[in-house]
Design a protein around this motif. Sequence first.
Motif, mmCIF file in Angstrom:
data_model
loop_
_atom_site.group_PDB
_atom_site.id
_atom_site.type_symbol
_atom_site.label_atom_id
_atom_site.label_comp_id
_atom_site.label_asym_id
_atom_site.label_seq_id
_atom_site.Cartn_x
_atom_site.Cartn_y
_atom_site.Cartn_z
ATOM 1 N N LYS A 156 -65.696 66.405 64.715
ATOM 2 C CA LYS A 156 -64.654 66.639 63.710
ATOM 3 C C LYS A 156 -65.092 67.662 62.669
ATOM 4 C CE LYS A 156 -61.694 64.233 60.359
ATOM 5 N NZ LYS A 156 -61.990 65.218 59.284
ATOM 6 N N ALA A 157 -66.362 67.628 62.243
ATOM 7 C CA ALA A 157 -66.818 68.566 61.214
ATOM 8 C C ALA A 157 -66.726 70.009 61.711
ATOM 9 C CB ALA A 157 -68.255 68.237 60.800
ATOM 10 N N ASP A 160 -63.071 71.000 61.663
ATOM 11 C CA ASP A 160 -62.635 71.280 60.292
ATOM 12 C C ASP A 160 -63.140 72.651 59.838
ATOM 13 O OD1 ASP A 160 -61.366 68.854 60.155
ATOM 14 O OD2 ASP A 160 -62.994 67.831 59.090
ATOM 15 N N ARG A 163 -61.028 75.344 61.484
ATOM 16 C CA ARG A 163 -59.709 75.413 60.857
ATOM 17 C C ARG A 163 -59.783 76.110 59.498
ATOM 18 N NH1 ARG A 163 -58.583 70.562 61.389
ATOM 19 N NH2 ARG A 163 -59.247 69.807 59.359
ATOM 20 N N ASN A 164 -60.789 75.769 58.691
ATOM 21 C CA ASN A 164 -60.944 76.404 57.375
ATOM 22 C C ASN A 164 -61.264 77.891 57.508
ATOM 23 O OD1 ASN A 164 -60.492 73.929 56.150
ATOM 24 N ND2 ASN A 164 -62.670 73.434 55.975
#
Length: 245
Positions: A156-157, A160, A163-164
Amino acid sequence: FEIADQRSYQAKRSGRGRVVGEEQPMLATPHPIDPARMIERDQAVETLQRFLSALPELRRGVMVATGGPGSGRTRFLTEASRAARMQGYAVLELNGRPALHNRMYGTLVEAHSSWQGEPLPSAHEHHFVAALQRMFIREGHVGLLVILDNLPDVDKATLDFVRNLFISAAFPQLALLYTVNNPAAHRGLPQEAPLRASVALEPVSLSGVRIWLRQSLHWEFPNAFVEWFHKHTRGLPGLVRTGMD
């Protein structure tokens, strides 16, 4: 005719414009040779090229390659990476693995070996992005392509972070290319982008498998064998490659 076929293959392996006039020993190859071009993937490669050509104007793009296990997703991503590098893009290749799924930044840290000496992403994301920018400028890249393989096993990290990175202004041109079993399984990755494209990696046809066998093993197999081989591999590139081994 069999002798003529063998001499034809020997001439081709010798180089362009060669003629073989007498029998030469056939040297066994330790492994099948992968065809220079992916079999029956011309449309997918054309879509990829159009995607990369449109990226400089539209700045942000998302491309999805769908196909089940053995459909040749990894080989397609390898081709995408090669094509992007040839056009001046930096490529960040992220490969999800079950062992890294629950590790924070596990997938990103695993890819860290590509730029040894730069700070790890687990320290501070902005330091890591700054390091990527320095590499980007130093090597004169025109944009960044982020490739994600085995998306369900990417932690997940890392997702993320990707995405950022996509919505930030850190890179003038940035595209995501990822593989999924079905079009709906995107696990929170950006879907809205000025540039979008998708390719479906279908099984290879009977005639395609025949060409693959001929090019890789340098022999014209009997029709009955090709039909049997196609039936048992279901035309899936991964199983075709394993079957030839």
